[in-house]
Write an enzyme that holds these catalytic residues in place. Structure first.
Site, PDB file in Angstrom:
ATOM      1  N   ASP A 145       0.752  -1.088  -0.013  1.00  0.00           N
ATOM      2  CA  ASP A 145      -0.055  -0.110   0.018  1.00  0.00           C
ATOM      3  C   ASP A 145       0.827   1.210  -0.111  1.00  0.00           C
ATOM      4  O   ASP A 145       2.025   1.161   0.395  1.00  0.00           O
ATOM      5  CB  ASP A 145      -0.876  -0.112   1.305  1.00  0.00           C
ATOM      6  CG  ASP A 145      -1.791  -1.069   1.426  1.00  0.00           C
ATOM      7  OD1 ASP A 145      -2.140  -1.533   0.320  1.00  0.00           O
ATOM      8  OD2 ASP A 145      -2.371  -1.528   2.429  1.00  0.00           O
ATOM      9  N   ARG A 146       0.343   2.293  -0.382  1.00  0.00           N
ATOM     10  CA  ARG A 146       0.987   3.724  -0.475  1.00  0.00           C
ATOM     11  C   ARG A 146       1.645   4.080   0.998  1.00  0.00           C
ATOM     12  O   ARG A 146       2.788   4.719   0.932  1.00  0.00           O
ATOM     13  CB  ARG A 146       0.224   4.827  -1.066  1.00  0.00           C
ATOM     14  CG  ARG A 146       0.874   6.386  -1.199  1.00  0.00           C
ATOM     15  CD  ARG A 146      -0.225   7.122  -1.190  1.00  0.00           C
ATOM     16  NE  ARG A 146      -1.345   7.274  -0.098  1.00  0.00           N
ATOM     17  CZ  ARG A 146      -2.160   8.002  -0.044  1.00  0.00           C
ATOM     18  NH1 ARG A 146      -2.414   8.792  -1.162  1.00  0.00           N
ATOM     19  NH2 ARG A 146      -3.000   8.024   0.927  1.00  0.00           N
TER      20      ARG A 146
END
Length: 327
Positions: A145-146
């Protein structure tokens, strides 16, 4: 691949099935293509999903050896450009690279986020990435995930990409994470075996849903603090937001999770509440880090293992927790 233009025309994607898939085709494609189940259902009903020249039904369960063609709608125009974005490289050879991804860095371009990603950074420093997989995701074997930091392996060669993807599907790749979660687990160790899929009402979120794909996370408590636990987590499967969703399902979302645990610390009362608020302030991001990664090298067969320490500000937040909140 130093930069390439994606024209406005239908994109045909080929997906090779390494092992038998227990899920229906629509669920499997939804996860692989990062599309909603309804969008996948439309593609299937329009005959855009085929094995060879034969359209297949959404209830079909992919089998080892299948080569599935998907005709995606015309994408927005995006150019893959090499950008001088600093990314720590832990290991690199002719066929792969292991990076220590910073929090806040998106892994690959997408409509609405066409640049400034890990892919753009790697095109600048490695020169080429594999071409296997979906458009704008060259080299990406698995994702973070970012807001998650830590170790990722990226393929520079198509053969290496297929080998690593097969090992992930066969659960031969070890992925270990560190996280801080709110509250306290009732057991030192717990394995969560709950299906994860798109949230029925919030399409940008994931949730534990019976129609989702099987997801297994192994959780071990390392330390206990005033209002939080430090956890070691091991993925047996790799679904989108799996750790975050499973910990929320246990009632212990990750500290600093803006999607699944926003403001959770405000529900903690008394002295523990004040401590929790300070921990959230000091962490100042999602407290989730990919700390360990191990896999067999796709050419030599050698087992490679890598470790990554907690970055700032998580490292300082943990030090503060140890000084002020041990139980």
């Amino acid at each position: 691949m130093n930069g390439s233009e994606n024209p406005r025309k239908p994109e045909q994607v080929w997906l090779e099935v390494e092992t038998d898939v227990p899920e229906r085709l629509d669920a499997w494609l939804s996860e692989r293509l990062k599309l909603s189940r309804s969008k996948v259902a439309s593609l299937v009903s329009e005959g855009r999903v085929r094995i060879g020249t034969d359209p297949i039904r959404k209830s079909y369960r992919p089998r080892a050896g299948d080569r599935i063609a998907v005709d995606l709608p015309a994408p927005s125009s995006i150019t893959l450009v090499a950008e001088p974005i600093p990314v720590p490289i832990v290991f690199e050879d002719e066929v792969l690279v292991v990076v220590d991804k910073p929090s806040g860095l998106v892994v690959h371009p997408a409509p609405g986020h066409p640049s400034g990603t890990l892919v753009n950074a790697l095109l600048a420093c490695t020169g080429s990435l594999s071409t296997v997989g979906l458009p704008f995701r060259p080299g990406i074997v698995h994702r973070l995930d970012r807001d998650t930091s830590g170790l990722m392996v990226v393929a520079k060669d198509d053969s290496a990409h297929r080998s690593l993807a097969a090992d992930i599907a066969a659960r031969r790749v070890g992925r270990g994470y560190l996280a801080m979660s709110w509250g306290h687990l009732t057991q030192e160790r717990v394995s969560v075996d709950r299906p994860v899929g798109r949230h029925p009402r919030h399409r940008k979120k994931m949730a534990v849903v019976e129609s989702g794909r099987r997801a297994i996370t192994h959780v071990r408590r390392l330390e206990q603090f005033a209002a939080a636990d430090l956890l070691a987590l091991r993925l047996q499967t790799g679904r989108t937001h799996q750790i975050r969703v499973h910990l929320l399902d246990l009632g212990h979302p990750i500290v600093g999770d803006p999607v699944y645990g926003s403001g959770w610390e405000r529900g903690i009362t008394g002295a523990g509440g004040r401590w929790a608020s300070e921990l959230a302030r000091r962490s100042d991001r999602l407290f989730l880090h990919s700390a360990r990664l191990s896999f067999d090298h796709p050419v030599s067969g050698e087992r490679l293992s890598f470790n990554s320490n907690l970055p700032e500000p998580l490292s300082s937040a943990l030090s503060w927790a140890r000084q002020t909140g041990r139980r």
